[in-house]
Scaffold this motif. Structure first.
Motif, PDB file in Angstrom:
ATOM      1  N   ASP A 138      28.508  55.365  63.522  1.00 45.55           N
ATOM      2  CA  ASP A 138      30.168  54.186  63.450  1.00 45.55           C
ATOM      3  C   ASP A 138      30.812  54.628  64.167  1.00 45.55           C
ATOM      4  O   ASP A 138      30.303  55.653  65.129  1.00 45.55           O
ATOM      5  N   PRO A 139      31.464  54.088  64.654  1.00 46.71           N
ATOM      6  CA  PRO A 139      33.004  54.796  65.498  1.00 46.71           C
ATOM      7  C   PRO A 139      33.254  56.135  65.737  1.00 46.71           C
ATOM      8  O   PRO A 139      33.709  56.196  66.269  1.00 46.71           O
ATOM      9  N   ALA A 140      32.840  56.143  64.476  1.00 46.38           N
ATOM     10  CA  ALA A 140      34.039  57.814  63.889  1.00 46.38           C
ATOM     11  C   ALA A 140      33.021  58.126  63.985  1.00 46.38           C
ATOM     12  O   ALA A 140      32.842  59.788  63.685  1.00 46.38           O
ATOM     13  N   GLY A 141      31.403  58.473  64.347  1.00 41.95           N
ATOM     14  CA  GLY A 141      30.582  59.323  64.550  1.00 41.95           C
ATOM     15  C   GLY A 141      30.054  59.493  63.614  1.00 41.95           C
ATOM     16  O   GLY A 141      29.449  60.855  63.338  1.00 41.95           O
ATOM     17  N   LEU A 142      29.401  58.855  62.292  1.00 41.27           N
ATOM     18  CA  LEU A 142      28.925  58.483  61.138  1.00 41.27           C
ATOM     19  C   LEU A 142      27.790  57.903  60.945  1.00 41.27           C
ATOM     20  O   LEU A 142      28.745  56.831  61.008  1.00 41.27           O
ATOM     21  N   LEU A 143      27.148  58.240  60.217  1.00 39.26           N
ATOM     22  CA  LEU A 143      26.363  56.908  59.750  1.00 39.26           C
ATOM     23  C   LEU A 143      26.305  56.810  58.232  1.00 39.26           C
ATOM     24  O   LEU A 143      26.579  55.086  58.225  1.00 39.26           O
ATOM     25  N   VAL A 144      26.701  57.294  57.877  1.00 43.90           N
ATOM     26  CA  VAL A 144      27.480  56.720  56.040  1.00 43.90           C
ATOM     27  C   VAL A 144      28.217  58.255  56.157  1.00 43.90           C
ATOM     28  O   VAL A 144      28.328  59.057  55.955  1.00 43.90           O
ATOM     29  N   ASP A 145      29.319  57.392  55.239  1.00 38.84           N
ATOM     30  CA  ASP A 145      30.572  58.536  54.880  1.00 38.84           C
ATOM     31  C   ASP A 145      29.570  59.191  53.358  1.00 38.84           C
ATOM     32  O   ASP A 145      29.329  58.327  52.244  1.00 38.84           O
ATOM     33  N   PHE A 146      29.931  60.575  53.534  1.00 41.85           N
ATOM     34  CA  PHE A 146      29.578  61.153  52.655  1.00 41.85           C
ATOM     35  C   PHE A 146      29.744  61.213  51.210  1.00 41.85           C
ATOM     36  O   PHE A 146      29.475  60.918  50.089  1.00 41.85           O
ATOM     37  N   VAL A 147      31.647  60.767  50.878  1.00 43.99           N
ATOM     38  CA  VAL A 147      32.648  60.683  49.829  1.00 43.99           C
ATOM     39  C   VAL A 147      31.618  58.804  49.342  1.00 43.99           C
ATOM     40  O   VAL A 147      31.509  59.431  48.196  1.00 43.99           O
ATOM     41  N   GLU A 148      31.484  58.062  50.225  1.00 44.35           N
ATOM     42  CA  GLU A 148      31.420  56.768  49.584  1.00 44.35           C
ATOM     43  C   GLU A 148      29.442  56.966  48.814  1.00 44.35           C
ATOM     44  O   GLU A 148      29.155  56.229  47.661  1.00 44.35           O
ATOM     45  N   LEU A 149      28.981  58.041  49.477  1.00 39.11           N
ATOM     46  CA  LEU A 149      27.437  58.302  49.501  1.00 39.11           C
ATOM     47  C   LEU A 149      27.230  58.333  47.768  1.00 39.11           C
ATOM     48  O   LEU A 149      27.249  59.163  46.972  1.00 39.11           O
ATOM     49  N   LYS A 150      28.356  59.718  48.114  1.00 39.44           N
ATOM     50  CA  LYS A 150      28.247  60.433  46.764  1.00 39.44           C
ATOM     51  C   LYS A 150      29.254  59.755  45.383  1.00 39.44           C
ATOM     52  O   LYS A 150      28.002  59.348  44.632  1.00 39.44           O
ATOM     53  N   LYS A 151      30.195  58.833  45.419  1.00 38.15           N
ATOM     54  CA  LYS A 151      30.193  57.339  44.499  1.00 38.15           C
ATOM     55  C   LYS A 151      29.447  56.618  44.074  1.00 38.15           C
ATOM     56  O   LYS A 151      29.065  56.468  43.129  1.00 38.15           O
ATOM     57  N   ALA A 152      28.531  56.199  45.073  1.00 41.77           N
ATOM     58  CA  ALA A 152      27.504  55.583  44.614  1.00 41.77           C
ATOM     59  C   ALA A 152      26.419  56.447  43.496  1.00 41.77           C
ATOM     60  O   ALA A 152      25.832  55.478  42.677  1.00 41.77           O
ATOM     61  N   VAL A 153      26.374  57.292  44.202  1.00 44.77           N
ATOM     62  CA  VAL A 153      24.657  58.092  43.306  1.00 44.77           C
ATOM     63  C   VAL A 153      25.346  58.323  41.980  1.00 44.77           C
ATOM     64  O   VAL A 153      25.518  58.552  41.013  1.00 44.77           O
ATOM     65  N   GLN A 154      27.189  59.689  42.010  1.00 45.53           N
ATOM     66  CA  GLN A 154      27.656  59.349  41.042  1.00 45.53           C
ATOM     67  C   GLN A 154      27.781  58.453  39.600  1.00 45.53           C
ATOM     68  O   GLN A 154      27.310  58.517  38.793  1.00 45.53           O
ATOM     69  N   SER A 155      27.658  56.976  40.266  1.00 45.72           N
ATOM     70  CA  SER A 155      27.474  56.064  39.355  1.00 45.72           C
ATOM     71  C   SER A 155      26.439  56.071  38.655  1.00 45.72           C
ATOM     72  O   SER A 155      26.500  55.051  36.923  1.00 45.72           O
ATOM     73  N   VAL A 156      25.282  56.280  38.925  1.00 50.95           N
ATOM     74  CA  VAL A 156      24.384  56.270  38.045  1.00 50.95           C
ATOM     75  C   VAL A 156      24.027  57.745  37.572  1.00 50.95           C
ATOM     76  O   VAL A 156      23.317  57.090  36.476  1.00 50.95           O
ATOM     77  N   ILE A 157      24.359  58.599  38.031  1.00 52.33           N
ATOM     78  CA  ILE A 157      24.046  60.071  37.229  1.00 52.33           C
ATOM     79  C   ILE A 157      25.113  59.552  36.523  1.00 52.33           C
ATOM     80  O   ILE A 157      24.443  60.193  35.158  1.00 52.33           O
ATOM     81  N   ASN A 158      25.941  59.132  36.443  1.00 49.65           N
ATOM     82  CA  ASN A 158      26.751  59.045  35.263  1.00 49.65           C
ATOM     83  C   ASN A 158      26.215  58.922  33.532  1.00 49.65           C
ATOM     84  O   ASN A 158      26.302  59.050  32.673  1.00 49.65           O
ATOM     85  N   ARG A 159      25.587  57.925  34.117  1.00 50.50           N
ATOM     86  CA  ARG A 159      25.257  56.708  33.005  1.00 50.50           C
ATOM     87  C   ARG A 159      23.847  58.350  32.166  1.00 50.50           C
ATOM     88  O   ARG A 159      23.378  57.593  30.749  1.00 50.50           O
ATOM     89  N   MET A 160      23.386  58.554  33.135  1.00 51.38           N
ATOM     90  CA  MET A 160      21.857  59.265  32.517  1.00 51.38           C
ATOM     91  C   MET A 160      22.218  60.868  31.890  1.00 51.38           C
ATOM     92  O   MET A 160      21.499  61.223  30.656  1.00 51.38           O
TER      93      MET A 160
END
Length: 126
Positions: free
Chosen positions: A43-65
């Motif tokens: 993206d224009p900031a030089g990121l593929l994906v924001d680590f923070v957003e990816l961690k949030k998405a994964v954590q939302s699944v992991i927290n349930r398990m």
């Protein structure tokens, strides 16, 4: 090709169905989950994906398990809670929650049951 990977951990118990051996008995693991996003463009900031957003998405699944008896946790109340099935479940759930960006895809989910044993789910490319 760029890849961004995060890892998170959780603990859970299970017993494998239709399996002969010690893993058919009640036991647990300290799982380590690795999620990888991939794409060709930053993206224009030089990121593929924001680590923070990816961690949030994964954590939302992991927290349930986390700290659950997986044999009672849907879909594993009917689907065998093998590392392979769990990796696909995490993939499907993260895919529902991760912000989608053009040209960026959820590449794979790798799930360690032990320090030396893991299963990876990566969708087939048609």
């Amino acid at each position: 090709m760029f890849e961004v990977t995060i890892e998170q951990t959780f603990a859970a118990g299970h017993a494998l169905r239709n399996y002969r051996g010690k893993c058919e008995n009640v036991h647990g693991h300290n799982y380590r989950c690795q999620v990888t996003m991939a794409g060709d463009q930053l993206d224009p900031a030089g990121l593929l994906v924001d680590f923070v957003e990816l961690k949030k998405a994964v954590q939302s699944v992991i927290n349930r398990m986390d700290h659950q008896w997986l044999n009672d946790f849907p879909p594993f109340d009917s689907l065998n809670p093998s590392a392979e099935n769990m990796a696909k479940y995490i993939y499907d759930e993260v895919l529902k929650t991760i912000p989608q960006a053009p040209g960026v895809r959820l590449e794979s989910v790798r799930l360690w049951e032990t320090d030396t044993s893991y299963a990876t789910y990566r969708p087939s490319v048609a």
